[in-house]
Design an enzyme around this catalytic site. Structure first.
Site, short mmCIF file in Angstrom:
data_model
loop_
_atom_site.label_atom_id
_atom_site.label_comp_id
_atom_site.label_asym_id
_atom_site.label_seq_id
_atom_site.Cartn_x
_atom_site.Cartn_y
_atom_site.Cartn_z
N ARG A 1 0.84 -1.21 0.00
CA ARG A 1 0.00 0.00 0.00
C ARG A 1 0.87 1.26 0.00
NH1 ARG A 1 -2.93 -3.65 -0.69
NH2 ARG A 1 -5.05 -3.98 0.08
N SER B 1 -10.73 -0.68 3.15
CA SER B 1 -9.98 -0.79 4.42
C SER B 1 -9.58 0.61 4.87
CB SER B 1 -8.71 -1.60 4.25
OG SER B 1 -9.00 -2.89 3.79
N GLU C 1 -4.91 3.92 6.04
CA GLU C 1 -4.64 3.74 4.62
C GLU C 1 -5.28 4.88 3.82
OE1 GLU C 1 -5.62 -0.13 2.56
OE2 GLU C 1 -6.73 1.23 1.25
P1 FAD Z 1 -8.88 8.77 -5.02
O1 FAD Z 1 -9.58 8.35 -3.78
O2 FAD Z 1 -9.57 9.73 -5.91
O3 FAD Z 1 -7.46 9.36 -4.62
C1 FAD Z 1 -6.61 8.68 -3.72
C2 FAD Z 1 -5.31 9.48 -3.57
O4 FAD Z 1 -4.59 9.47 -4.79
C3 FAD Z 1 -5.52 10.97 -3.25
O5 FAD Z 1 -4.45 11.40 -2.45
C4 FAD Z 1 -5.46 11.65 -4.62
O6 FAD Z 1 -5.04 13.00 -4.54
C5 FAD Z 1 -4.44 10.80 -5.33
N1 FAD Z 1 -4.68 10.67 -6.77
C6 FAD Z 1 -5.75 10.10 -7.37
N2 FAD Z 1 -5.56 10.08 -8.71
C7 FAD Z 1 -4.36 10.65 -8.95
C8 FAD Z 1 -3.60 10.90 -10.13
N3 FAD Z 1 -4.04 10.59 -11.36
N4 FAD Z 1 -2.39 11.50 -9.99
C9 FAD Z 1 -1.90 11.83 -8.77
N5 FAD Z 1 -2.58 11.63 -7.62
C10 FAD Z 1 -3.79 11.04 -7.71
N6 FAD Z 1 -7.72 -0.69 -2.33
C11 FAD Z 1 -6.89 -1.76 -2.44
O7 FAD Z 1 -5.67 -1.61 -2.58
N7 FAD Z 1 -7.38 -3.03 -2.41
C12 FAD Z 1 -8.69 -3.29 -2.27
O8 FAD Z 1 -9.09 -4.45 -2.24
C13 FAD Z 1 -9.59 -2.18 -2.15
N8 FAD Z 1 -10.90 -2.39 -1.98
C14 FAD Z 1 -11.75 -1.33 -1.84
C15 FAD Z 1 -13.11 -1.59 -1.69
C16 FAD Z 1 -14.01 -0.54 -1.56
C17 FAD Z 1 -15.47 -0.83 -1.38
C18 FAD Z 1 -13.54 0.80 -1.60
C19 FAD Z 1 -14.50 1.94 -1.50
C20 FAD Z 1 -12.18 1.06 -1.75
C21 FAD Z 1 -11.28 0.00 -1.87
N9 FAD Z 1 -9.89 0.20 -2.03
C22 FAD Z 1 -9.05 -0.87 -2.18
C23 FAD Z 1 -9.33 1.57 -1.99
C24 FAD Z 1 -9.40 2.31 -3.35
O9 FAD Z 1 -10.32 1.71 -4.20
C25 FAD Z 1 -8.04 2.36 -4.04
O10 FAD Z 1 -7.10 3.00 -3.22
C26 FAD Z 1 -8.11 3.11 -5.38
O11 FAD Z 1 -6.90 2.93 -6.09
C27 FAD Z 1 -8.38 4.60 -5.22
O12 FAD Z 1 -8.62 5.14 -6.51
P2 FAD Z 1 -9.37 6.52 -6.70
O13 FAD Z 1 -9.29 6.86 -8.15
O14 FAD Z 1 -10.73 6.45 -6.14
O15 FAD Z 1 -8.44 7.48 -5.84
N1 EPU Z 2 -10.75 -10.62 10.23
C1 EPU Z 2 -11.31 -10.46 11.48
N2 EPU Z 2 -12.47 -9.73 11.57
C2 EPU Z 2 -13.07 -9.20 10.48
C3 EPU Z 2 -12.51 -9.38 9.21
C4 EPU Z 2 -11.33 -10.10 9.10
O1 EPU Z 2 -10.79 -10.93 12.48
O2 EPU Z 2 -14.11 -8.52 10.66
C5 EPU Z 2 -9.44 -11.34 10.14
C6 EPU Z 2 -9.59 -12.81 9.74
O3 EPU Z 2 -8.62 -13.53 10.43
C7 EPU Z 2 -9.22 -12.79 8.26
C8 EPU Z 2 -8.18 -11.68 8.21
O4 EPU Z 2 -8.64 -10.71 9.16
O5 EPU Z 2 -8.67 -14.01 7.85
C9 EPU Z 2 -8.01 -11.04 6.85
O6 EPU Z 2 -9.27 -10.56 6.40
P1 EPU Z 2 -9.54 -10.29 4.85
O7 EPU Z 2 -9.13 -11.48 4.03
O8 EPU Z 2 -10.93 -9.78 4.70
O9 EPU Z 2 -8.49 -9.18 4.47
P2 EPU Z 2 -8.05 -7.82 5.17
O10 EPU Z 2 -6.68 -8.00 5.69
O11 EPU Z 2 -9.07 -7.33 6.13
C10 EPU Z 2 -6.96 -6.98 2.97
C11 EPU Z 2 -6.84 -5.69 2.25
C12 EPU Z 2 -8.08 -5.48 1.39
C13 EPU Z 2 -8.17 -6.62 0.39
C14 EPU Z 2 -8.29 -7.93 1.16
C15 EPU Z 2 -8.30 -9.14 0.25
C16 EPU Z 2 -5.46 -4.20 3.57
C17 EPU Z 2 -5.43 -3.01 4.45
N3 EPU Z 2 -6.68 -4.59 3.17
O12 EPU Z 2 -8.04 -6.86 3.89
O13 EPU Z 2 -7.90 -4.26 0.68
O14 EPU Z 2 -9.29 -6.48 -0.45
O15 EPU Z 2 -7.15 -8.05 2.04
O16 EPU Z 2 -7.04 -9.34 -0.28
O17 EPU Z 2 -4.42 -4.74 3.23
C18 EPU Z 2 -8.30 -1.91 0.81
O18 EPU Z 2 -7.07 -1.78 0.80
O19 EPU Z 2 -9.10 -0.95 0.83
C19 EPU Z 2 -8.86 -3.27 0.80
C20 EPU Z 2 -10.16 -3.52 0.87
#
Ligand code: FAD
Ligand code: EPU
Length: 333
Positions: free
Chosen positions: A160, A233, A329
């Protein structure tokens, strides 16, 4: 490029926070980049607003990145190289890739946001990080007023993390990313419930079935931002030393953990937060998701400050109970 004034950012952030921006401009062509320096400074950049918590009215110009286009740059027998404009939606790119049978990003299906933001925090899910497919990232330097292309080793990708979240934060606008995808995918099904989901779907592994399995799992666990405001997250999973891990294990035998090399251990922040009793918590419209304790939610009218305060209370209680300081994050404005 048209400058709008006093615009609500409600449609532009997935937390569903209603604060105004003093000015807003939409970048749709590379020519617009040359005009940024004539706008009131500083400027801030938004993609899909899915990793942002807005805590106050934004006094600056918000630039919405809507640079579009996917170009097949080159291919050989084994790989394709795609140049993708930064405003494309990440999930649309995944659909495009799996539609062609190209592998590498299928595990990253359904992550919200734009392609340009993907390298910033090196998006990751289900055992894959985007850096494994990124060849280069091109940005516009906001004050030097030129384009720069960084190859992957220079992007300083980490968990991240990248150079764009550190040294280059606020200084550049990412305009396009080159991806190298494979025509002969090897499948990564080892993480979490992917294998199980594929069995339930009765589908052999393919880029399409893995993407669908990931979509199914994500849909069952994560709140849909169109219904309940959230930014995924809220915190990163902390990494602790083996010594600290051993001490904690003595008191919390069931603590889940993942070795990450060099004696370091990653602990799921969701588990730490759940152990502190926060899962399903709600005060007013700010809460902690009842199926995933790492996700803070806005049930409707929560303010950014209420969500920030909730996140601070969570940080404090995890620190007190486990001696681990959670890092946010989500980017806070
Ligand atoms: P924004 O929220 O618009 O911006 C994020 C940051 O980047 C800000 O600081 C902004 O200024 C900067 N920025 C954006 N675009 C640019 C650009 N073109 N140039 C320079 N700076 C820029 N993330 C994960 O890693 N894994 C996941 O599994 C995951 N699951 C998610 C699930 C949900 C339901 C949600 C809501 C979010 C999740 N995220 C996850 C977080 C998010 O989707 C990612 O971080 C995504 O890459 C953000 O993209 P955005 O375009 O919305 O960025
Ligand atoms: N767990 C709990 N309680 C909960 C949920 C999870 O105890 O309510 C524990 C369980 O042990 C589970 C572990 O946490 O096995 C991991 O949970 P999960 O697989 O849901 O993944 P996470 O670590 O919570 C990360 C990323 C997610 C990504 C998923 C799947 C980060 C900060 N988050 O979540 O990314 O989608 O793994 O790979 O690394 C994001 O970055 O926004 C994001 C959603």
């Amino acid at each position: 490029m048209q400058l709008q004034h006093h615009i609500s950012l409600l449609p532009y952030n997935t937390f569903g926070i209603d604060v105004p921006a003093a000015h807003l401009a939409i970048i749709t062509t590379p020519q617009h980049l040359h005009h940024i320096s004539q706008l009131p400074q500083p400027v801030r950049i938004l993609g899909g607003g899915s990793n942002i918590l807005l805590t106050a009215p934004v006094p600056d110009v918000v630039l919405l990145n809507r640079l579009m286009g996917i170009e097949l740059l080159h291919q050989d027998q084994d790989h394709v190289w795609l140049s993708v404009s930064a405003g494309e939606l990440w999930h649309d790119l995944v659909l495009h890739a799996i539609g062609q049978g190209w592998g590498g990003i299928e595990n990253l299906a359904l992550i919200p946001g734009t392609v340009g933001a993907a390298p910033i925090q090196n998006i990751g899910a289900y055992g894959v990080e985007v850096c494994s497919t990124v060849e280069s990232v091109t940005y516009w330097h906001l004050t030097d007023r030129n384009f720069v292309t960084l190859i992957t080793p220079d992007c300083k990708f980490g968990y991240r993390d990248s150079i764009f979240k550190q040294e280059l934060k606020g200084k550049v606008l990412i305009t396009s990313v080159v991806f190298k995808l494979t025509k002969h995918p090897t499948f990564n099904t080892s993480y979490g419930a992917i294998e199980q989901e594929l069995q339930q779907m009765n589908a052999p592994p393919s880029v399409q079935s893995i993407a669908q399995a990931v979509i199914n799992i994500r849909t069952s666990k994560l709140p849909n931002p169109k219904i309940t405001g959230n930014a995924g997250s809220f915190f990163k999973n902390p990494t602790i030393s083996h010594t600290q891990y051993s001490q904690l294990l003595a008191q919390h035998a069931a603590m889940p953990h993942y070795p990450v090399g060099n004696g370091w251990v990653k602990i799921p922040a969701a588990w730490l937060i759940e152990q502190c009793g926060w899962k399903g918590y709600r005060k007013g419209d700010a809460g902690v998701h009842n199926k995933q304790a790492l996700v803070l939610v806005n049930y409707g009218a929560a303010t950014g400050n209420e969500l920030w305060q909730l996140s601070s209370n969570i940080v404090d209680s995890v620190l007190q109970k486990f001696g681990i300081e959670l890092e946010r994050e989500v980017q806070v404005w």
